[in-house]
Design a protein around this motif. Structure first.
Motif, PDB file in Angstrom:
ATOM      1  N   SER A  29      20.866  44.020 125.355  1.00  0.00           N
ATOM      2  CA  SER A  29      22.268  44.445 125.244  1.00  0.00           C
ATOM      3  C   SER A  29      22.438  45.655 124.332  1.00  0.00           C
ATOM      4  CB  SER A  29      23.118  43.287 124.726  1.00  0.00           C
ATOM      5  OG  SER A  29      22.664  42.857 123.453  1.00  0.00           O
ATOM      6  N   GLY A  30      21.322  46.218 123.844  1.00  0.00           N
ATOM      7  CA  GLY A  30      21.393  47.415 123.004  1.00  0.00           C
ATOM      8  C   GLY A  30      21.848  47.162 121.591  1.00  0.00           C
ATOM      9  N   LEU A 132      16.664  65.508 119.701  1.00  0.00           N
ATOM     10  CA  LEU A 132      16.343  66.070 121.012  1.00  0.00           C
ATOM     11  C   LEU A 132      15.513  65.099 121.842  1.00  0.00           C
ATOM     12  CD1 LEU A 132      15.445  69.750 120.005  1.00  0.00           C
ATOM     13  CD2 LEU A 132      17.466  68.993 121.275  1.00  0.00           C
ATOM     14  N   VAL A 133      14.538  64.482 121.205  1.00  0.00           N
ATOM     15  CA  VAL A 133      13.652  63.564 121.919  1.00  0.00           C
ATOM     16  C   VAL A 133      14.419  62.341 122.407  1.00  0.00           C
ATOM     17  CG1 VAL A 133      11.699  61.986 121.608  1.00  0.00           C
ATOM     18  CG2 VAL A 133      11.541  64.343 120.789  1.00  0.00           C
ATOM     19  N   LEU A 134      15.289  61.797 121.564  1.00  0.00           N
ATOM     20  CA  LEU A 134      16.054  60.629 121.978  1.00  0.00           C
ATOM     21  C   LEU A 134      17.055  60.973 123.082  1.00  0.00           C
ATOM     22  CD1 LEU A 134      16.602  58.890 118.527  1.00  0.00           C
ATOM     23  CD2 LEU A 134      15.209  58.077 120.430  1.00  0.00           C
ATOM     24  N   ARG A 135      17.616  62.164 123.018  1.00  0.00           N
ATOM     25  CA  ARG A 135      18.511  62.599 124.096  1.00  0.00           C
ATOM     26  C   ARG A 135      17.740  62.680 125.416  1.00  0.00           C
ATOM     27  NH1 ARG A 135      20.800  67.934 122.598  1.00  0.00           N
ATOM     28  NH2 ARG A 135      21.753  66.661 120.940  1.00  0.00           N
ATOM     29  N   MET A 136      16.481  63.167 125.316  1.00  0.00           N
ATOM     30  CA  MET A 136      15.634  63.284 126.498  1.00  0.00           C
ATOM     31  C   MET A 136      15.388  61.918 127.135  1.00  0.00           C
ATOM     32  SD  MET A 136      11.615  64.410 126.647  1.00  0.00           S
ATOM     33  CE  MET A 136      11.869  65.653 125.377  1.00  0.00           C
ATOM     34  N   PHE A 137      14.986  60.953 126.313  1.00  0.00           N
ATOM     35  CA  PHE A 137      14.638  59.640 126.857  1.00  0.00           C
ATOM     36  C   PHE A 137      15.878  58.821 127.217  1.00  0.00           C
ATOM     37  CE2 PHE A 137      10.564  60.546 124.778  1.00  0.00           C
ATOM     38  CZ  PHE A 137       9.681  60.168 125.779  1.00  0.00           C
ATOM     39  N   CYS A 138      16.856  58.784 126.322  1.00  0.00           N
ATOM     40  CA  CYS A 138      18.006  57.901 126.521  1.00  0.00           C
ATOM     41  C   CYS A 138      18.991  58.426 127.560  1.00  0.00           C
ATOM     42  CB  CYS A 138      18.736  57.680 125.198  1.00  0.00           C
ATOM     43  SG  CYS A 138      17.747  56.848 123.943  1.00  0.00           S
ATOM     44  N   GLN A 139      19.166  59.762 127.612  1.00  0.00           N
ATOM     45  CA  GLN A 139      20.182  60.311 128.497  1.00  0.00           C
ATOM     46  C   GLN A 139      19.591  60.914 129.763  1.00  0.00           C
ATOM     47  OE1 GLN A 139      23.045  62.692 126.247  1.00  0.00           O
ATOM     48  NE2 GLN A 139      22.815  61.367 124.477  1.00  0.00           N
ATOM     49  N   GLU A 140      18.530  61.713 129.622  1.00  0.00           N
ATOM     50  CA  GLU A 140      17.912  62.288 130.822  1.00  0.00           C
ATOM     51  C   GLU A 140      17.175  61.223 131.632  1.00  0.00           C
ATOM     52  OE1 GLU A 140      15.592  65.852 130.445  1.00  0.00           O
ATOM     53  OE2 GLU A 140      16.746  66.509 128.703  1.00  0.00           O
ATOM     54  N   CYS A 141      16.362  60.406 130.940  1.00  0.00           N
ATOM     55  CA  CYS A 141      15.555  59.399 131.635  1.00  0.00           C
ATOM     56  C   CYS A 141      16.307  58.107 131.875  1.00  0.00           C
ATOM     57  CB  CYS A 141      14.305  59.063 130.819  1.00  0.00           C
ATOM     58  SG  CYS A 141      13.232  60.452 130.517  1.00  0.00           S
ATOM     59  N   ARG A 171      22.013  56.263 116.695  1.00  0.00           N
ATOM     60  CA  ARG A 171      22.395  55.149 117.568  1.00  0.00           C
ATOM     61  C   ARG A 171      23.764  55.401 118.187  1.00  0.00           C
ATOM     62  NH1 ARG A 171      26.782  51.320 117.831  1.00  0.00           N
ATOM     63  NH2 ARG A 171      26.024  49.546 119.057  1.00  0.00           N
ATOM     64  N   ASP A 172      24.721  55.907 117.399  1.00  0.00           N
ATOM     65  CA  ASP A 172      26.060  56.156 117.928  1.00  0.00           C
ATOM     66  C   ASP A 172      26.035  57.243 118.996  1.00  0.00           C
ATOM     67  OD1 ASP A 172      27.013  54.234 116.247  1.00  0.00           O
ATOM     68  OD2 ASP A 172      27.840  55.619 114.764  1.00  0.00           O
ATOM     69  N   GLY A 173      25.112  58.199 118.858  1.00  0.00           N
ATOM     70  CA  GLY A 173      24.991  59.259 119.855  1.00  0.00           C
ATOM     71  C   GLY A 173      24.333  58.792 121.139  1.00  0.00           C
ATOM     72  N   ASN A 174      23.673  57.631 121.080  1.00  0.00           N
ATOM     73  CA  ASN A 174      23.007  57.074 122.267  1.00  0.00           C
ATOM     74  C   ASN A 174      23.371  55.595 122.401  1.00  0.00           C
ATOM     75  OD1 ASN A 174      20.945  59.383 122.993  1.00  0.00           O
ATOM     76  ND2 ASN A 174      20.798  59.090 120.781  1.00  0.00           N
ATOM     77  N   LYS A 175      24.652  55.306 122.303  1.00  0.00           N
ATOM     78  CA  LYS A 175      25.127  53.931 122.206  1.00  0.00           C
ATOM     79  C   LYS A 175      24.640  53.093 123.382  1.00  0.00           C
ATOM     80  CE  LYS A 175      29.136  51.606 120.332  1.00  0.00           C
ATOM     81  NZ  LYS A 175      30.534  51.761 119.911  1.00  0.00           N
TER      82      LYS A 175
END
Length: 459
Positions: A29-30, A132-141, A171-175
């Motif tokens: 559930s994140g 940048l890396v978390l944006r790549m995995f959490c949002q792009e992937c 965490r808030d940026g990749n909720k």
């Protein structure tokens, strides 16, 4: 003959389900969480089992491919600093993603960012690269990243509050696509003032899971695996030997190993099982495991445990921490009992409670910390200690300090910076580690507290 547990590759699928199941529900559930447990409970073995592909698939099912568990061992942190934290997280996510064929192309983009972070040693650059890396995995992937932060106690205590706030910001940026699982010895509130890292603490405080000794099935299976691996026949000591070991150890993994080690020594002939408690309690290997548990506890927990061992009546509030840590039973209608009888024997006969705390001698002007006199304080330094000591453990605002220590002074020199400088000087003289104050602590945006017992509850 020395026995060691090497079990993680042989555990049955339902191993430690009392922790594994709710933990994966939170990850799914994140939600961030804490797994807390006393020394010797096999947190590393639990982590190894948790990270197995079969375990992840069994718990997450169709969400397995969209979830990336990242084991970040804080013992690998190059230094206790924001840069050290971010570099460890970047390295750990690179290592975990490299094992997943579908994510390897993204690792090629991650690699130069990791190299740049290592070479430049800038915490701001490291933070931006991690973003940048978390944006790549959490949002792009579209992958949910769960950072498993092992041995996080010292990092939680010692990292600047801004570094922990940045973790909250990530965490808030990749909720719901990013969460943290902290493996620790104690509840975060006992390691650091929650107000000092309020945002990050809020993520964790609702989901603290306490790891206890093995439940019956796991304990029996552990003994069987140890004996099989080491060709040790426990039945030589009677048909109930395994059950007796589990009963006396309470299922505590390291104590069970110490007991089996003791039985495996040919020079030591154990008595009948009716006298095993006394025999095991006196054995060096078992005593050493009990000592590790005792020394890993907060001073207040040590004192309460000693009272429980002496059958001193206690309130539910006083017992709560020990019940949570699975050290004593928590039934309301009965007196609390030690979960590990052999540990009770240690507490009664060998355990020592260190002299810990702050005491102010007004006549001599000496402050005593943990039984030792501090460096001599100047007049103004002692005035501060005396003022705050008159309201020990209570909040004292900067304005109150100024009005009491510099009454009637309307000059520009006396301001919050003056108070902060005075506090730093006092800390250098009374704190065991001035960079991580335990007695004269700051309450962000509100003032200071002088504590009678150390904030972390330990030396």
């Amino acid at each position: 003959m020395i026995l060691m547990i090497e079990l993680h590759q042989e555990h049955h699928p339902n191993f430690r389900q009392e922790i594994i199941k709710p933990l994966f529900q939170l990850i799914s559930s994140g939600e961030s969480s804490v797994v807390a447990g006393i020394a010797g409970l096999g947190k590393t073995r639990l982590l190894q089992f948790l990270m197995r592909a079969e375990t992840v698939h069994h718990q997450l099912g169709e969400d397995t491919d969209s979830t990336l568990l990242v084991w970040a061992d804080c013992n690998r942190m190059a230094e206790l600093s924001p840069w050290g934290l971010y570099e460890l997280l970047l390295t750990s996510i690179f290592e975990s993603a490299s094992e997943r064929e579908t994510l390897r192309p993204y690792c090629e983009r991650l690699l130069p960012l990791r190299r740049e972070t290592i070479m430049e040693r800038s915490h701001l650059l490291a933070q931006r690269n991690l973003e940048l890396v978390l944006r790549m995995f959490c949002q792009e992937c579209g992958v949910t990243v769960a950072f498993i932060l092992d041995e996080f106690d010292e990092s939680y205590r010692g990292l600047p509050s801004q570094a922990l706030a940045n973790l909250r910001g990530l965490r808030d940026g990749n909720k719901y696509r990013l969460c943290y699982v902290l493996f620790m010895r104690d509840h975060p509130a006992h390691l650091r003032d929650p107000y000092d890292c309020e945002g990050f603490y809020e993520l964790l405080s609702r989901s603290v899971l306490y790891l206890g000794p093995y439940e019956s099935e796991d304990a029996h299976e552990a003994i069987r695996l140890i004996c099989t691996r080491r060709s040790f026949d426990l039945s030589d000591f009677g048909p109930t030997a395994g059950s007796e070991i589990i009963k006396l150890s309470g299922g505590h993994p390291s104590i069970m190993v110490g007991m089996l080690d003791a039985l495996a020594e040919p020079a030591n002939e154990p008595p009948s099982t009716t006298l095993w408690l006394e025999w095991f309690a006196a054995h060096q290997k078992v005593e050493e495991e009990c000592r590790k548990i005792w020394e890993g506890l907060r001073i207040q927990d040590q004192r309460t445990l000693h009272q429980v061992a002496l059958a001193t009546p206690l309130s539910l509030k006083e017992k709560a921490s020990l019940v949570q840590k699975k050290l004593i039973t928590g039934e309301v209608a009965t007196e609390p009992q030690f979960v590990m009888p052999v540990f009770k024997a240690y507490v009664l006969s060998k355990a020592k409670i260190a002299e810990v705390g702050l005491r102010i001698d007004l006549e001599s002007g000496i402050v005593w910390i943990n039984g030792h006199a501090s460096e001599e304080l100047t007049g103004k330094e002692f005035e501060l200690v005396e003022l705050m000591g008159s309201q020990i453990n209570q909040l004292c605002s900067g304005e109150e300090i100024i009005s009491r220590l510099w009454p009637g002074d309307q000059g520009f020199e006396i301001n919050p910076n003056t108070v902060a400088a005075l506090v730093r000087r006092v800390r250098r003289k009374i704190e065991p580690n001035p960079s991580r104050p335990q007695y004269l602590v700051s309450i962000k945006g509100r003032g200071y507290r002088l504590l009678e017992q150390p904030e972390s509850g330990k030396n």
